[in-house]
Design an enzyme around this catalytic site. Sequence first.
Site, short mmCIF file in Angstrom:
data_model
loop_
_atom_site.label_atom_id
_atom_site.label_comp_id
_atom_site.label_asym_id
_atom_site.label_seq_id
_atom_site.Cartn_x
_atom_site.Cartn_y
_atom_site.Cartn_z
N ASP A 1 -32.55 -30.97 -29.04
CA ASP A 1 -33.62 -30.79 -30.00
C ASP A 1 -33.09 -30.66 -31.42
O ASP A 1 -33.60 -31.28 -32.33
CB ASP A 1 -34.50 -29.57 -29.62
CG ASP A 1 -33.70 -28.30 -29.37
OD1 ASP A 1 -32.44 -28.32 -29.44
OD2 ASP A 1 -34.32 -27.26 -29.08
N GLY B 1 -23.61 -26.54 -34.19
CA GLY B 1 -22.82 -27.61 -33.58
C GLY B 1 -22.12 -27.18 -32.31
O GLY B 1 -21.53 -28.01 -31.61
N ARG C 1 -43.22 -23.80 -27.64
CA ARG C 1 -42.71 -25.12 -27.22
C ARG C 1 -43.82 -26.14 -27.10
O ARG C 1 -43.61 -27.35 -27.23
CB ARG C 1 -42.01 -25.01 -25.85
CG ARG C 1 -40.76 -24.15 -25.86
CD ARG C 1 -39.99 -24.36 -24.55
NE ARG C 1 -39.01 -23.31 -24.29
CZ ARG C 1 -37.77 -23.30 -24.75
NH1 ARG C 1 -37.36 -24.27 -25.55
NH2 ARG C 1 -36.93 -22.33 -24.45
N LYS D 1 -29.76 -29.69 -38.82
CA LYS D 1 -29.72 -28.61 -39.82
C LYS D 1 -28.28 -28.52 -40.33
O LYS D 1 -27.51 -27.67 -39.94
CB LYS D 1 -30.08 -27.30 -39.11
CG LYS D 1 -31.13 -26.45 -39.77
CD LYS D 1 -31.16 -25.08 -39.14
CE LYS D 1 -32.45 -24.78 -38.45
NZ LYS D 1 -32.45 -23.43 -37.85
N THR E 1 -23.26 -26.05 -29.35
CA THR E 1 -23.83 -26.54 -28.09
C THR E 1 -23.44 -27.99 -27.84
O THR E 1 -22.96 -28.34 -26.75
CB THR E 1 -25.37 -26.40 -28.12
OG1 THR E 1 -25.71 -25.04 -28.38
CG2 THR E 1 -25.99 -26.85 -26.81
N GLY F 1 -34.82 -26.98 -24.77
CA GLY F 1 -35.43 -27.41 -26.03
C GLY F 1 -35.74 -28.89 -26.17
O GLY F 1 -36.64 -29.27 -26.90
N ASP G 1 -27.47 -27.45 -34.92
CA ASP G 1 -27.45 -26.30 -35.82
C ASP G 1 -25.98 -25.96 -36.12
O ASP G 1 -25.36 -26.64 -36.93
CB ASP G 1 -28.22 -25.17 -35.12
CG ASP G 1 -28.49 -23.97 -35.99
OD1 ASP G 1 -28.82 -24.15 -37.17
OD2 ASP G 1 -28.37 -22.83 -35.51
P1 IMP Z 1 -26.12 -24.82 -32.02
O1 IMP Z 1 -25.27 -24.62 -30.79
O2 IMP Z 1 -25.95 -23.68 -33.00
O3 IMP Z 1 -25.98 -26.17 -32.67
O4 IMP Z 1 -27.61 -24.62 -31.58
C1 IMP Z 1 -28.25 -25.45 -30.81
C2 IMP Z 1 -29.34 -24.73 -30.05
O5 IMP Z 1 -29.82 -23.56 -30.72
C3 IMP Z 1 -30.51 -25.68 -29.97
O6 IMP Z 1 -30.41 -26.46 -28.81
C4 IMP Z 1 -31.68 -24.76 -30.00
O7 IMP Z 1 -32.04 -24.40 -28.68
C5 IMP Z 1 -31.23 -23.52 -30.73
N1 IMP Z 1 -31.71 -23.53 -32.14
C6 IMP Z 1 -30.96 -23.67 -33.24
N2 IMP Z 1 -31.72 -23.65 -34.36
C7 IMP Z 1 -32.99 -23.48 -33.94
C8 IMP Z 1 -34.27 -23.40 -34.62
O8 IMP Z 1 -34.40 -23.46 -35.85
N3 IMP Z 1 -35.35 -23.24 -33.81
C9 IMP Z 1 -35.29 -23.17 -32.45
N4 IMP Z 1 -34.12 -23.27 -31.78
C10 IMP Z 1 -32.99 -23.42 -32.52
MG MG Z 2 -33.73 -22.66 -27.76
#
Ligand code: IMP
Ligand code: MG
Length: 182
Positions: free
Chosen positions: A103, A108, A168, A134, A110, A44, A106
């Site tokens: 990118d 958190g 993308r 977010k 990752t 991303g 969300d």
């Molecule tokens: P986290 O681990 O929930 O913080 O998510 C991080 C990963 O989820 C990002 O690196 C994105 O690849 C994917 N992601 C989370 N929200 C979105 C979104 O709204 N659109 C596209 N990808 C997202």
């Molecule tokens: Mg993704």
Amino acid sequence: MTPPSGEVRTLFSEAEISTRVDQIARDVADRIGADLLVVAILKGSFVFTADLIRALHRAGVRPQIDFMQLASYGMGTESSGQIEVIRDLTDPVEGRDVLLVDDILDSGRTLSFARDRLLRTGARRVQLCVLLDKQARRVQQVDADFVGFECPDEFIVGYGLDHANFYRELPFIGVLEDPPRV
Ligand code: IMP
Ligand code: MG
């Protein structure tokens, strides 16, 4: 593969992104020293990182770049709890000052996984840089050191962000209307 049919509503234009990326790069240049390893989380963040490192160059920073590809199990629009390393770094991180770029922040999961892993393998300091934050969706307490834009709780695509590996290539950041939530 047929692209999904959802409409994309522009949230941040190309011009807005470009201005903001330059501001972030100047901020990074002010707050981080000369020794900088940029670690981009694939897939991303590849578009954001490509623009950011050129903005860093304009701001006088000469970073090295490495990549880490991570995936969370599950194919939906929500990330699951488990993170998997698909492709690892090739440069040593021992003693390095790392700017970890993603990118979107969300849940958190990752970034907290990636940061912990870099620190465990000997990074001296890890700072987080995300294009989008977010906040409403946070599950793990993670704060980014550099944030492009605060982002509403909607599904975002474009400028590297995908839905099912589509969108993308969009040069702007948009909201995908009616994505299937899984
Ligand atoms: P986290 O681990 O929930 O913080 O998510 C991080 C990963 O989820 C990002 O690196 C994105 O690849 C994917 N992601 C989370 N929200 C979105 C979104 O709204 N659109 C596209 N990808 C997202
Ligand atoms: Mg993704």
